[in-house]
Every structure is written in C-alpha cells, then in structure tokens.
Design a protein around this motif. Structure first.
Motif, PDB file in Angstrom:
ATOM      1  N   HIS A 384       0.830  -1.207   0.000  1.00 46.16           N
ATOM      2  CA  HIS A 384       0.000   0.000   0.000  1.00 46.16           C
ATOM      3  C   HIS A 384       0.866   1.259   0.000  1.00 46.16           C
ATOM      4  O   HIS A 384       0.502   2.261  -0.626  1.00 46.16           O
ATOM      5  CB  HIS A 384      -0.929  -0.013   1.213  1.00 46.16           C
ATOM      6  CG  HIS A 384      -2.164  -0.844   1.004  1.00 46.16           C
ATOM      7  ND1 HIS A 384      -3.337  -0.318   0.528  1.00 46.16           N
ATOM      8  CD2 HIS A 384      -2.389  -2.170   1.183  1.00 46.16           C
ATOM      9  CE1 HIS A 384      -4.250  -1.283   0.433  1.00 46.16           C
ATOM     10  NE2 HIS A 384      -3.696  -2.416   0.818  1.00 46.16           N
ATOM     11  N   ARG A 385       1.978   1.224   0.693  1.00 47.08           N
ATOM     12  CA  ARG A 385       2.857   2.397   0.701  1.00 47.08           C
ATOM     13  C   ARG A 385       3.476   2.635  -0.676  1.00 47.08           C
ATOM     14  O   ARG A 385       3.581   3.775  -1.133  1.00 47.08           O
ATOM     15  CB  ARG A 385       3.966   2.210   1.744  1.00 47.08           C
ATOM     16  CG  ARG A 385       3.467   2.316   3.182  1.00 47.08           C
ATOM     17  CD  ARG A 385       4.604   2.103   4.172  1.00 47.08           C
ATOM     18  NE  ARG A 385       4.136   2.242   5.543  1.00 47.08           N
ATOM     19  CZ  ARG A 385       4.901   2.056   6.608  1.00 47.08           C
ATOM     20  NH1 ARG A 385       6.181   1.713   6.467  1.00 47.08           N
ATOM     21  NH2 ARG A 385       4.397   2.201   7.827  1.00 47.08           N
ATOM     22  N   ALA A 386       3.867   1.541  -1.326  1.00 47.06           N
ATOM     23  CA  ALA A 386       4.524   1.671  -2.631  1.00 47.06           C
ATOM     24  C   ALA A 386       3.525   1.781  -3.775  1.00 47.06           C
ATOM     25  O   ALA A 386       3.868   2.263  -4.858  1.00 47.06           O
ATOM     26  CB  ALA A 386       5.441   0.470  -2.862  1.00 47.06           C
ATOM     27  N   GLY A 387       2.287   1.317  -3.548  1.00 47.31           N
ATOM     28  CA  GLY A 387       1.296   1.306  -4.622  1.00 47.31           C
ATOM     29  C   GLY A 387       1.614   0.286  -5.695  1.00 47.31           C
ATOM     30  O   GLY A 387       1.183   0.436  -6.845  1.00 47.31           O
ATOM     31  N   SER A 388       2.351  -0.761  -5.330  1.00 48.85           N
ATOM     32  CA  SER A 388       2.745  -1.773  -6.313  1.00 48.85           C
ATOM     33  C   SER A 388       2.860  -3.130  -5.629  1.00 48.85           C
ATOM     34  O   SER A 388       2.877  -3.235  -4.401  1.00 48.85           O
ATOM     35  CB  SER A 388       4.085  -1.408  -6.957  1.00 48.85           C
ATOM     36  OG  SER A 388       5.099  -1.307  -5.973  1.00 48.85           O
ATOM     37  N   VAL A 389       2.968  -4.170  -6.440  1.00 47.50           N
ATOM     38  CA  VAL A 389       3.079  -5.533  -5.933  1.00 47.50           C
ATOM     39  C   VAL A 389       4.376  -5.688  -5.146  1.00 47.50           C
ATOM     40  O   VAL A 389       5.432  -5.192  -5.539  1.00 47.50           O
ATOM     41  CB  VAL A 389       3.045  -6.542  -7.096  1.00 47.50           C
ATOM     42  CG1 VAL A 389       3.266  -7.958  -6.581  1.00 47.50           C
ATOM     43  CG2 VAL A 389       1.723  -6.450  -7.846  1.00 47.50           C
ATOM     44  N   GLN A 390       4.272  -6.397  -4.029  1.00 48.34           N
ATOM     45  CA  GLN A 390       5.446  -6.678  -3.197  1.00 48.34           C
ATOM     46  C   GLN A 390       5.626  -8.186  -3.066  1.00 48.34           C
ATOM     47  O   GLN A 390       4.665  -8.958  -3.159  1.00 48.34           O
ATOM     48  CB  GLN A 390       5.276  -6.049  -1.810  1.00 48.34           C
ATOM     49  CG  GLN A 390       5.166  -4.535  -1.826  1.00 48.34           C
ATOM     50  CD  GLN A 390       6.437  -3.860  -2.321  1.00 48.34           C
ATOM     51  OE1 GLN A 390       7.526  -4.094  -1.796  1.00 48.34           O
ATOM     52  NE2 GLN A 390       6.295  -3.017  -3.355  1.00 48.34           N
ATOM     53  N   TYR A 391       6.887  -8.597  -2.820  1.00 44.96           N
ATOM     54  CA  TYR A 391       7.236 -10.017  -2.785  1.00 44.96           C
ATOM     55  C   TYR A 391       7.936 -10.342  -1.474  1.00 44.96           C
ATOM     56  O   TYR A 391       8.674  -9.523  -0.928  1.00 44.96           O
ATOM     57  CB  TYR A 391       8.183 -10.370  -3.944  1.00 44.96           C
ATOM     58  CG  TYR A 391       7.790  -9.765  -5.254  1.00 44.96           C
ATOM     59  CD1 TYR A 391       6.956 -10.446  -6.129  1.00 44.96           C
ATOM     60  CD2 TYR A 391       8.245  -8.502  -5.623  1.00 44.96           C
ATOM     61  CE1 TYR A 391       6.590  -9.888  -7.337  1.00 44.96           C
ATOM     62  CE2 TYR A 391       7.879  -7.931  -6.822  1.00 44.96           C
ATOM     63  CZ  TYR A 391       7.052  -8.619  -7.682  1.00 44.96           C
ATOM     64  OH  TYR A 391       6.687  -8.058  -8.880  1.00 44.96           O
ATOM     65  N   SER A 392       7.716 -11.552  -0.993  1.00 44.89           N
ATOM     66  CA  SER A 392       8.449 -12.013   0.183  1.00 44.89           C
ATOM     67  C   SER A 392       9.831 -12.489  -0.239  1.00 44.89           C
ATOM     68  O   SER A 392      10.104 -12.702  -1.425  1.00 44.89           O
ATOM     69  CB  SER A 392       7.696 -13.156   0.857  1.00 44.89           C
ATOM     70  OG  SER A 392       7.803 -14.343   0.078  1.00 44.89           O
ATOM     71  N   ALA A 393      10.702 -12.703   0.736  1.00 50.67           N
ATOM     72  CA  ALA A 393      12.037 -13.218   0.438  1.00 50.67           C
ATOM     73  C   ALA A 393      11.974 -14.648  -0.087  1.00 50.67           C
ATOM     74  O   ALA A 393      12.898 -15.122  -0.748  1.00 50.67           O
ATOM     75  CB  ALA A 393      12.897 -13.152   1.704  1.00 50.67           C
ATOM     76  N   GLU A 394      10.860 -15.333   0.203  1.00 53.87           N
ATOM     77  CA  GLU A 394      10.720 -16.735  -0.213  1.00 53.87           C
ATOM     78  C   GLU A 394       9.962 -16.895  -1.526  1.00 53.87           C
ATOM     79  O   GLU A 394       9.723 -18.023  -1.982  1.00 53.87           O
ATOM     80  CB  GLU A 394       9.986 -17.528   0.880  1.00 53.87           C
ATOM     81  CG  GLU A 394      10.711 -17.626   2.218  1.00 53.87           C
ATOM     82  CD  GLU A 394      10.572 -16.365   3.055  1.00 53.87           C
ATOM     83  OE1 GLU A 394       9.569 -15.621   2.857  1.00 53.87           O
ATOM     84  OE2 GLU A 394      11.451 -16.108   3.882  1.00 53.87           O
ATOM     85  N   PHE A 395       9.560 -15.786  -2.145  1.00 51.18           N
ATOM     86  CA  PHE A 395       8.730 -15.875  -3.346  1.00 51.18           C
ATOM     87  C   PHE A 395       9.396 -16.675  -4.458  1.00 51.18           C
ATOM     88  O   PHE A 395       8.791 -17.563  -5.063  1.00 51.18           O
ATOM     89  CB  PHE A 395       8.371 -14.470  -3.839  1.00 51.18           C
ATOM     90  CG  PHE A 395       7.660 -14.453  -5.168  1.00 51.18           C
ATOM     91  CD1 PHE A 395       6.390 -14.985  -5.296  1.00 51.18           C
ATOM     92  CD2 PHE A 395       8.261 -13.906  -6.297  1.00 51.18           C
ATOM     93  CE1 PHE A 395       5.721 -14.977  -6.512  1.00 51.18           C
ATOM     94  CE2 PHE A 395       7.604 -13.885  -7.520  1.00 51.18           C
ATOM     95  CZ  PHE A 395       6.334 -14.423  -7.624  1.00 51.18           C
TER      96      PHE A 395
END
Length: 691
Positions: A384-395
């Motif tokens: 939500h802060r970035a307004g874009s998809v985020q990934y975990s370290a395990e993705f």
C-alpha cells in the motif's frame, strides 16, 4: 405499544449492544438478501418438517392477533395438556417483561416441559443405529477445557435466552414448580437417510403472507409423506442443560466490551433496557476490528446512513480502509499508535490520521514480532505504501519449487470443483451435510521450453446434470472420477487447485469408494492425485504459493481468488489470459466497466413460483451464477426441479451458466499462474523451468 426484545434481535446483538439497537430499529442488513443464508434457511424448513412429523402437535405462533394473545393461548393450552397427560405445542409463545420468544417445539408433560430449539446444524451423535434415538449429552457442545465451544455459543445462547423467558413467564403465571428442560434438536451427522427423509422427497414453496401477515411464507413438505409420528434417524436430541447453565450463570462469552465476563442473564437485562429505551449503547465503546463483519453496512432505501456509518460517522471510510488488513484481528502495533481508551487498534489508527488523509494499511506501523501472518501483514503495508506488488524473500523459491513440472515436456492442469451439501442428504444412505461433487473444470496448458504455452490451452469440463436422485452416492462418484481421469490423465503432470477444497473432496470420494470394496482402478488413480497419506500426490495448492509471498495493494488483504483475480486484472497480462480462455473481447470488458471478470458473467434471473399464484414469485439470485452459492442453487434446480419450481429460466440456461462460472474459476488460476511466473521473470530473475 410495547416493543419486545425477540430472540432474533438478542442474538444479532449478542456481541455488540449497538447491534441490539439497530435490530430493534430494523435497520437494513446485508443478511436480508444473503442467498447463502436463504439456502440454509430452506434446509432449516426441511429439517423442521422432519421434526414436526416425529412430534406432531398444535401450532400456536401467529394464529392470534397479537403476541399477548398468543402468550395467553400458550398458557391455556399448556395447562390443558398437562391435565390430559401431555402433548406437543409448536411455536409456543411466551412473554416476560418486555422479552418475547417463540419456542420451536414445547413438549408438555404433567409438571414438566421440554423446551426444544430446532436447528439444521449437525453434531457428532451416536454412530450405532440402536442409539440414534437416545438423548445425547450437552458435552457435544463443550470444548476440551469444559467451556462452550466458540463455534456453538450462539446456538446455546439462543436456547438460554428462551429458557430465561419461559421460566419468568411461568413464575408470573403461578407455575414456578414446573420443570423446564432445555433441548437442542439437530441433525446427527453419523446417521444415514432413508428414501423418505432425503432431499429428493421434500419440496420448498414460497406462499403469500398469511391473513394479516406482511411477509411471504416458506413451507416445506413431503412429496411422499410418511405416517405422523415417524421419527427420522437423522434427528438428534441433545440435553443442553450444562452449556446453557454455563452461559446463563458463569460467563456469557460475548465479544462486546460492555459485556466482558457478564453472564447471559446480565446481557439480557441490558438488551431489554436498550429495547425499552432505558439504556442507550455507546458506539465509541464498541468500535473496532469486529465492525468489519457487522451486518449493518447497508444504506437505507432513501440513502439513510447505514448502521456502520452511524457508529463511525465521518470516519467510516477510513475505518473500512484499515479493515482491509490481512487477518487484522491479531494485528499488534506494539504501542506505535496513539492510545485510545476502550478501543482497539482500528480506532487508534483512524485517530492517528492527519486531516485529509485516507485510511488504508499503508499508514500502519509494521509489527516487530515474528510469524507468518505478521510478515504477510508487513508485505501488505509495504504494497500500500509503494502502490505496487510486493514479494516475500521466499517468493522465488516458492515459485521455482511449486509452479513448474518435474519434466520439461509436460502439462499444467488447473482444476476446480463445484460441490453441494444439504442438511437432508441428496440420496439414501448418505449423511447430513455429506458432500456431492457435481461439476469440475480443467484447463490443460502445455509446458515446454521452460514456459507454459497458454495459446495452446485445452479446456475439459464435466457437469452431472441428470435429473432426480440416484440409487447411491457411488453412482455420482464413479461418473465424476471417470470424467476427471479422462481430463487429467494418469501421468505425473501437476494439477493446480486453489485452497484445500479439491483435496478434501477427492479424499471423501475415496472413502466412499473404499467402503464399496470394488473400486481398485479408481482408488489407484485417486491415490496418485492426493498421495498415499492424503498430503502429497499430483495436487499442488496454488494458494499456498501465493499467500504470504506476493501481495497486490488492490486485493484487499485477501487471497481468495475472487479477490486476487480482479486485483491482477488491472494489468494487461492476466486480463489477456482471461480474454483468450473465456473468448472475451475489449467490448465485453468495456460494456460492464469492470476489471472483475466475475462481473462479466451473464446475469441470469431466477424466480421461485408461489404454489398459490403461478403468475409471480419472490426474486432470488438476479445476478445468476457468480458464486459457489449460486452454483449450488442452480445444481439443485437442475437435479430436483420439483423442489422449487423455476419460471423464466430454462434448464439449458442454468446449465450454460454453471459451465461458464466453473470455467472462469480455472481460467482465473491460469491467469494467476502466468502472473506469478511473469513477476518472477520480470524482476530480472531466472524464470521458467528450473531444476
């Protein structure tokens, strides 16, 4: 005129005194038009008809002009039955002070009453036929530590509230020496249906209001009626004296802050005072995460504020924004939000906003404590802060380890099932709420050269659309499994599904086939799908790959494919996959003005026909087959057309709508697979086949 606190209003407000107020005011509720609740209610009418067959008697409720007259008539008939040796009253009405209840069934004996609440729920009753008609102990409703199970509290509270009113009314009437025994009449999930007490021998009809009434009546009846007094083995009677006493006199287990550690009797006193206008609940004391599931989030017919908006005022949009947080009920900001006495983190988060700021999870501080849900909430906050998809370290590891086949030349199968359950089993020898699998969709995507060739996708489908009951559930199971085997083959290619449903269904079918003793080939196929221990095999749960590893700011913190698909269809890639697999063009999308593919399914109005007026009926499901509930309803209409007669919608239209809905579910999985694969590649990492 006296306004009465009914058991319905009491239970609706059991976890929040403000909801008692809204129930009394009859504010619009999102439960008013909930098709799933309507379907459950129909099952309740069917089950109640079974119970009334076992214990026939006289109906009291609604036969007089007023509640006071119904109450007086109940006492008169009860006294007469006691003098005559006993009998049964259905919908017996009692008033005590400003509380009113209508008891589903009152069994009367000299000096004793059985207060029976009938619920179309199921419990683990006796498994042996010679014990099916015994009274089961209330320990069925207790947890391991002795308290009432959290999932059963509302059922027990319903009976406990009625018991308090009946005891009070008897004291006033000079009958305080009469013993009242609380009973719960429900379905025994371990008993099996006969022909006469199965789903196919029941009809459900919507009738016009009774004389002087305001609402349509729903009536269940038998196609081939049994003799009065015949008791179905599906009926389980439970003595709930112990769990009722725990709530009434120890702790009511309400989630309301005002009623923490208060007994049910004390809660009922407050609810009565709210009903009488002597007590005004304070919304600010109750506002918090629990408001997320409040039923009073519907505006009035003339645009009046919903109950949720009345509670939160101008802060309602901000509160709803924060309630998109993934499993926010366990969120702990660790003192990073301003303290708000008597309120939880949602109120504190709303209070922390600067003027003009809109509430959403991006404003929340991440948590310091470890845990899967904590890290997923952190991922959402970042998204939500970035307004874009985020990934975990395990993705990356999750995608490489689960989304690609072992062989470079293979096929990716994407599978979705539609199933149905009902309180009264669909055919003889089945148990209450035992599942029937009636449909599947499978998209097969060739995989070679390290990627999936979606342009070569082949779709397979199966719909068990024959009319009427079958001789046994095995008839349906065999047809389903044989068609599934034709669709996905016998090799080791992966079969992707979403959540545990498909694995659970296949294991259940396997249990039935195993019990038959003659299904070797089918059982070998099932073992290859689910693994010898039920946890491995060819099935791959895509939800376990997505959840906690990838987060779009548009999926509202949820990983249901119904939320994730619209979120990713803001991008052209997933949208083009859906368009290709569903044969949609740009005009299809623009005509509905939505990025949610489920909104693009064609509407299909269904109307049930009144038995007394063939010209009309009550609307049900005007949006057609767009959810699992719609699919179950359509299946029931196709399979048991006598159950609820349908006008304006042809059988072939229902079948077409079912096929399109199930097809979209697996097309959605293909789109999500391609989306995760592309995000893996698009971040400059090694994508595609990796071994």
């Amino acid at each position: 005129m006296t306004t009465y606190l009914t058991k319905s209003s009491f239970i609706r407000g059991y976890d929040c005194p403000v909801r008692v107020q809204y129930a009394i005011e009859r504010l619009p509720s999102n439960k008013d038009n909930d098709e799933f609740l309507k379907m459950l209610a129909e099952g309740g009418y069917q089950f109640e008809r079974l119970v009334r067959t076992a214990w026939p008697g006289e109906e009291i409720g609604g036969t007089s002009r007023t509640a006071v007259e119904d109450h007086a008539r109940t006492l008169d008939r009860m006294r007469a039955l006691m003098a005559d040796g006993g009998g049964v009253l259905h919908e017996a009405c009692f008033i005590h002070e400003n509380r009113f209840t209508r008891v589903d069934m009152l069994r009367v004996r000299p000096g004793e009453l059985d207060l029976c609440e009938i619920k179309a729920m199921s419990l683990d009753g006796p498994e042996e036929p010679d014990e099916w008609h015994t009274v089961a102990p209330g320990t069925l409703l207790l947890g391991k530590r002795g308290g009432v199970r959290s999932t059963r509290i509302k059922y027990v509270a319903d009976v406990a509230y009625q018991l308090g009113i009946v005891e009070g009314a008897l004291r006033v009437a000079g009958l305080d020496d009469v013993e009242v025994h609380p009973r719960l009449i429900c379905a025994n999930k371990n008993a099996r249906a006969e022909e006469w007490d199965s789903f196919t021998n029941m009809t459900v009809s919507t009738l016009p209001p009774a004389v002087g009434g305001h609402y349509p009546r729903t009536v269940a009846d038998f196609v081939q009626p049994p003799a009065q007094g015949t008791r179905s083995n599906l009926i389980l009677e439970v003595d709930v004296s112990e769990p009722v006493s725990l709530l009434r006199h120890t702790d009511g287990r309400s989630k309301a802050r005002k009623w923490e550690e208060r007994t049910l009797e004390q809660i009922a006193e407050d609810a009565s005072a709210i009903t009488a206008g002597r007590l005004r609940p304070d919304p600010s004391q109750e506002r918090g995460w629990k408001c997320r599931d409040c039923e009073y989030q519907v505006s009035g017919p003339n645009g009046e504020p919903s109950g949720f908006e009345r509670c939160w005022g101008a802060e309602a949009p901000n509160a709803q924004g924060f309630m998109r947080l993934y499993y926010g009920g366990t969120y702990d900001p660790g003192g990073e939000l301003p303290a708000t006495p008597g309120a939880d983190w949602v109120s504190a988060a709303v209070a922390s906003l600067s003027p003009g700021e809109e509430g959403d999870p991006g404003h929340l501080p991440p948590e310091a404590s470890p845990g899967k849900r904590t890290s997923t909430r952190g991922l959402q906050i970042k998204a939500h802060r970035a307004g874009s998809v985020q990934y975990s370290a395990e993705f990356d590891e999750a995608v490489d380890g689960s989304l690609y086949p072992i062989s470079q030349n293979s096929t990716l199968h994407f599978l979705d099932f539609e199933t149905a359950t009902a309180c009264l089993p669909y055919t003889r020898a089945m148990r209450p709420y035992e599942m029937v699998a009636f449909q599947f969709s499978s998209h097969a995507v060739p995989f070679r050269d390290g990627r999936g060739h979606i342009e070569e996708t082949v779709h397979h489908e199966f719909l068990n659309d024959h009319e009427g009951a079958v001789s046994s559930a095995l008839t349906d199971d065999r047809a389903f499994i044989d068609a599934l085997r034709d669709a996905v083959g016998d090799d080791d290619s992966p079969i992707f599904h979403w959540s545990s449903h498909e694995r659970t269904v296949l294991k259940k079918i396997g249990e039935r086939l195993t019990a038959s003793g003659t299904e070797g080939g089918r059982l070998s196929f099932l073992a290859a799908l689910v693994g010898s221990d039920g946890t491995g095999g060819r099935l791959v749960d895509m939800l376990r790959v997505a959840e906690g590893n990838i987060m779009s700011p548009h999926q509202r913190g949820r990983y249901s494919i119904k939320y994730l698909l619209p979120a990713i269809c803001r991008e052209e890639g997933p949208k083009s996959v859906i368009s290709r697999l569903m044969d949609w063009d740009d005009e299809t999308w623009s005509s509905r003005g939505s990025v949610n593919p489920y909104d693009l399914l064609p509407p299909l109005g269904i109307k049930t026909v009144s038995d007394e007026d063939d010209s009309g009926g009550e609307a049900a499901g005007e949006d057609g087959v767009r959810s699992g509930t719609d699919a179950i309803r359509a299946f029931q209409h196709i399979r048991f057309p006598h159950r609820i007669r349908v006008e304006e919608v042809k059988r072939e239209e229902l079948i077409f709508a079912l096929r399109r809905y199930c097809k979209l579910d697996t097309a959605a999985m293909v789109a999500v697979w391609a989306w995760m694969d592309e995000h893996r590649r698009g971040r400059g990492l090694m994508g595609g086949y990796q071994r």
